[in-house]
Design a protein around this motif. Structure first.
Motif, PDB file in Angstrom:
ATOM      1  N   ARG A  81       0.867  -1.190   0.000  1.00 33.40           N
ATOM      2  CA  ARG A  81       0.000   0.000   0.000  1.00 33.40           C
ATOM      3  C   ARG A  81       0.899   1.233   0.000  1.00 33.40           C
ATOM      4  O   ARG A  81       1.767   1.376   0.863  1.00 33.40           O
ATOM      5  CB  ARG A  81      -0.877  -0.024   1.235  1.00 33.40           C
ATOM      6  N   VAL A  82       0.693   2.126  -0.989  1.00 36.05           N
ATOM      7  CA  VAL A  82       1.612   3.253  -1.160  1.00 36.05           C
ATOM      8  C   VAL A  82       0.859   4.554  -1.422  1.00 36.05           C
ATOM      9  O   VAL A  82      -0.219   4.573  -2.013  1.00 36.05           O
ATOM     10  CB  VAL A  82       2.603   3.013  -2.328  1.00 36.05           C
ATOM     11  N   VAL A  83       1.471   5.655  -0.940  1.00 32.74           N
ATOM     12  CA  VAL A  83       1.122   6.997  -1.386  1.00 32.74           C
ATOM     13  C   VAL A  83       2.183   7.408  -2.397  1.00 32.74           C
ATOM     14  O   VAL A  83       3.383   7.212  -2.157  1.00 32.74           O
ATOM     15  CB  VAL A  83       1.103   7.998  -0.208  1.00 32.74           C
ATOM     16  N   VAL A  84       1.761   7.953  -3.533  1.00 27.74           N
ATOM     17  CA  VAL A  84       2.703   8.296  -4.595  1.00 27.74           C
ATOM     18  C   VAL A  84       2.905   9.811  -4.632  1.00 27.74           C
ATOM     19  O   VAL A  84       1.953  10.564  -4.846  1.00 27.74           O
ATOM     20  CB  VAL A  84       2.195   7.795  -5.962  1.00 27.74           C
ATOM     21  N   PRO A  85       4.135  10.301  -4.405  1.00 24.94           N
ATOM     22  CA  PRO A  85       4.395  11.735  -4.508  1.00 24.94           C
ATOM     23  C   PRO A  85       4.084  12.269  -5.897  1.00 24.94           C
ATOM     24  O   PRO A  85       4.271  11.568  -6.902  1.00 24.94           O
ATOM     25  CB  PRO A  85       5.899  11.841  -4.205  1.00 24.94           C
ATOM     26  N   PHE A  86       3.630  13.514  -5.947  1.00 23.62           N
ATOM     27  CA  PHE A  86       3.300  14.100  -7.259  1.00 23.62           C
ATOM     28  C   PHE A  86       4.540  14.398  -8.066  1.00 23.62           C
ATOM     29  O   PHE A  86       4.500  14.460  -9.294  1.00 23.62           O
ATOM     30  CB  PHE A  86       2.452  15.357  -7.085  1.00 23.62           C
ATOM     31  N   THR A  87       5.680  14.569  -7.405  1.00 31.10           N
ATOM     32  CA  THR A  87       6.948  14.783  -8.100  1.00 31.10           C
ATOM     33  C   THR A  87       7.594  13.436  -8.390  1.00 31.10           C
ATOM     34  O   THR A  87       7.694  12.585  -7.505  1.00 31.10           O
ATOM     35  CB  THR A  87       7.897  15.625  -7.227  1.00 31.10           C
ATOM     36  N   GLY A 168       1.268  12.846  -0.310  1.00 28.22           N
ATOM     37  CA  GLY A 168       1.812  12.906  -1.663  1.00 28.22           C
ATOM     38  C   GLY A 168       1.892  14.301  -2.231  1.00 28.22           C
ATOM     39  O   GLY A 168       2.576  14.522  -3.239  1.00 28.22           O
ATOM     40  N   ASP A 169       1.212  15.277  -1.587  1.00 30.13           N
ATOM     41  CA  ASP A 169       1.271  16.642  -2.103  1.00 30.13           C
ATOM     42  C   ASP A 169       0.948  17.680  -1.038  1.00 30.13           C
ATOM     43  O   ASP A 169       1.843  18.261  -0.440  1.00 30.13           O
ATOM     44  CB  ASP A 169       0.336  16.811  -3.303  1.00 30.13           C
ATOM     45  N   ILE A 170      -0.331  17.921  -0.747  1.00 28.13           N
ATOM     46  CA  ILE A 170      -0.679  19.167  -0.052  1.00 28.13           C
ATOM     47  C   ILE A 170      -0.196  19.229   1.393  1.00 28.13           C
ATOM     48  O   ILE A 170       0.104  20.323   1.887  1.00 28.13           O
ATOM     49  CB  ILE A 170      -2.192  19.459  -0.128  1.00 28.13           C
ATOM     50  N   LEU A 171      -0.106  18.085   2.085  1.00 22.15           N
ATOM     51  CA  LEU A 171       0.435  18.140   3.440  1.00 22.15           C
ATOM     52  C   LEU A 171       1.918  18.499   3.395  1.00 22.15           C
ATOM     53  O   LEU A 171       2.379  19.386   4.124  1.00 22.15           O
ATOM     54  CB  LEU A 171       0.215  16.800   4.151  1.00 22.15           C
TER      55      LEU A 171
END
Length: 389
Positions: A81-87, A168-171
């Motif tokens: 289970r993963v969160v993918v960074p936007f970069t 992955g982004d806003i936090l």
């Protein structure tokens, strides 16, 4: 598979597109469990972001389950289970070694296009302009993740999606915006924008020990959310931002200022607002930099101007003389997500951040095109949209 695609200004569609496939040994295919609409998605929704092509799969905030990995990917396994960074970062180039992941030297497959626009290439980004690689995004059922043996953040199964999705982004963007300020216990920090990034910047500034945090916006529901998290709030339509900030700081100005708005700022002064809108309409200016102008004017001499808000190109009438003579320090950029995620995942697990209070709308991919409009117009109290494929 189903995905949300861009077909021009205000023309978003949920339609069938080809399933992604493994293209390189370090790839992974992720089955998306949750994704979100971000404020920077509105830049192409409103037609202000160059380099978009009809049919592009959009979205850069997403997480899910790994369902396939390339033969060179030893970090991930099916079922993770993963969160993918936007970069998109390779983890190996000179910039990545410096933890400057948003300017990775390898991941932008349209690097020549980026060099013409920016002078040098920046990193590839998911679901955004072809200036940043034109990679299909995460508002979809499945996503191919390049360099997946480096950037994806593995998360425990016991944490709900909505608690970790925004890593992955806003936090991380709100956190970097605050970290760039080098906040001290005596500081007044002023944040323009009470949207999701601004609300995370507020939480970050308070965690980092600011004396007081002021949040500026025009949407009452968003200002109330900021007040509920401990901010002093200013509705710029109801009172003068400059006068109120001077009042709160004994006429010294805030020590640190953070632009969580970016290129689509609204100005309370009609002449300035219409000037920027007119120049934007004829592509003589790509952003409306009212917030940037105001921050330079009100910031305390010797202070820091932090800009996590996205700008796409040229902006006009920046009071650079004021910035230079006041000895202001500028820190800005797309977020170096992986620089912060180990620490932030721990803080999320400890309950230091609240993500769910800002999620006002939920839906399916099919609901996405209409929710883009709701999010853009801030109707129905919309602050943040999360979609479940």
């Amino acid at each position: 598979m189903k995905a949300i695609t861009w077909h021009g200004k205000h023309d978003m569609r949920c339609e069938s597109v080809p399933d992604p496939k493994i293209e390189a040994g370090r790839d992974a295919i992720v089955k998306v469990s949750s994704c979100a609409i971000c404020g920077s998605d509105l830049h192409f929704y409103d037609g202000f972001m160059p380099g978009m092509e009809s049919g592009d799969v959009v979205g850069h905030e997403f997480m899910g389950e790994v369902v396939e990995v390339g033969k060179e990917n030893s970090k991930l396994k099916v079922g993770d289970r993963v969160v993918v960074p936007f970069t998109i970062a390779c983890g190996e180039c000179d910039q990545c070694k410096r933890q400057n992941y948003s300017v990775c030297e390898r991941s932008n497959r349209n690097a020549d296009m980026a060099r013409k626009a920016f002078g040098h290439t920046t990193a590839g980004l998911f679901g955004y302009t072809h200036l940043t690689g034109g990679y299909p995004g995460g508002q979809a059922e499945y996503v191919r993740v390049p360099y997946a043996d480096f950037a994806p953040i593995k998360v425990p199964n016991g944490i709900p999606d909505e608690d970790v999705l925004f890593l992955g982004d806003i936090l991380t963007t709100g956190w970097q915006g605050a970290m760039n300020c080098d906040i001290q216990p005596t500081d007044t920090v002023a944040i323009w924008g009470a949207g999701p990034v601004g609300l995370f910047a507020l939480q970050s500034a308070m965690i980092l020990g600011a004396k007081q945090v002021v949040v500026i916006d025009e949407v009452p529901e968003r200002l109330q959310l900021a007040a509920d998290k401990g901010a002093i709030t200013i509705n710029f339509k109801m009172e003068s931002t400059v006068e109120r900030l001077n009042e709160l700081t004994d006429n010294k100005g805030p020590d640190k200022v953070i632009d969580c708005v970016g290129m689509e700022a609204h100005a309370p002064y009609e002449a300035e607002h219409f000037y920027d809108r007119a120049k934007q309409a004829v592509m003589a200016e790509s952003g409306r930099p009212h917030v940037l102008r105001e921050m330079i004017y009100v910031c305390r001499p010797g202070g820091v101007v932090s800009v996590p808000g996205v700008y796409g190109g040229i902006v006009d009438k920046i009071p650079f003389g004021a910035a230079m003579n006041k000895s202001l320090t500028f820190r800005m950029g797309q977020t170096h997500v992986n620089k912060w995620t180990d620490d932030l995942l721990r803080r999320v697990e400890e309950g230091q951040f609240d993500s769910r209070f800002m999620i006002t709308h939920r839906g399916s991919l099919e609901d996405g095109p209409e929710l883009y409009k709701t999010f853009r117009d801030k109707t129905d109290g919309c602050v943040k949209v999360v979609l479940t494929p």
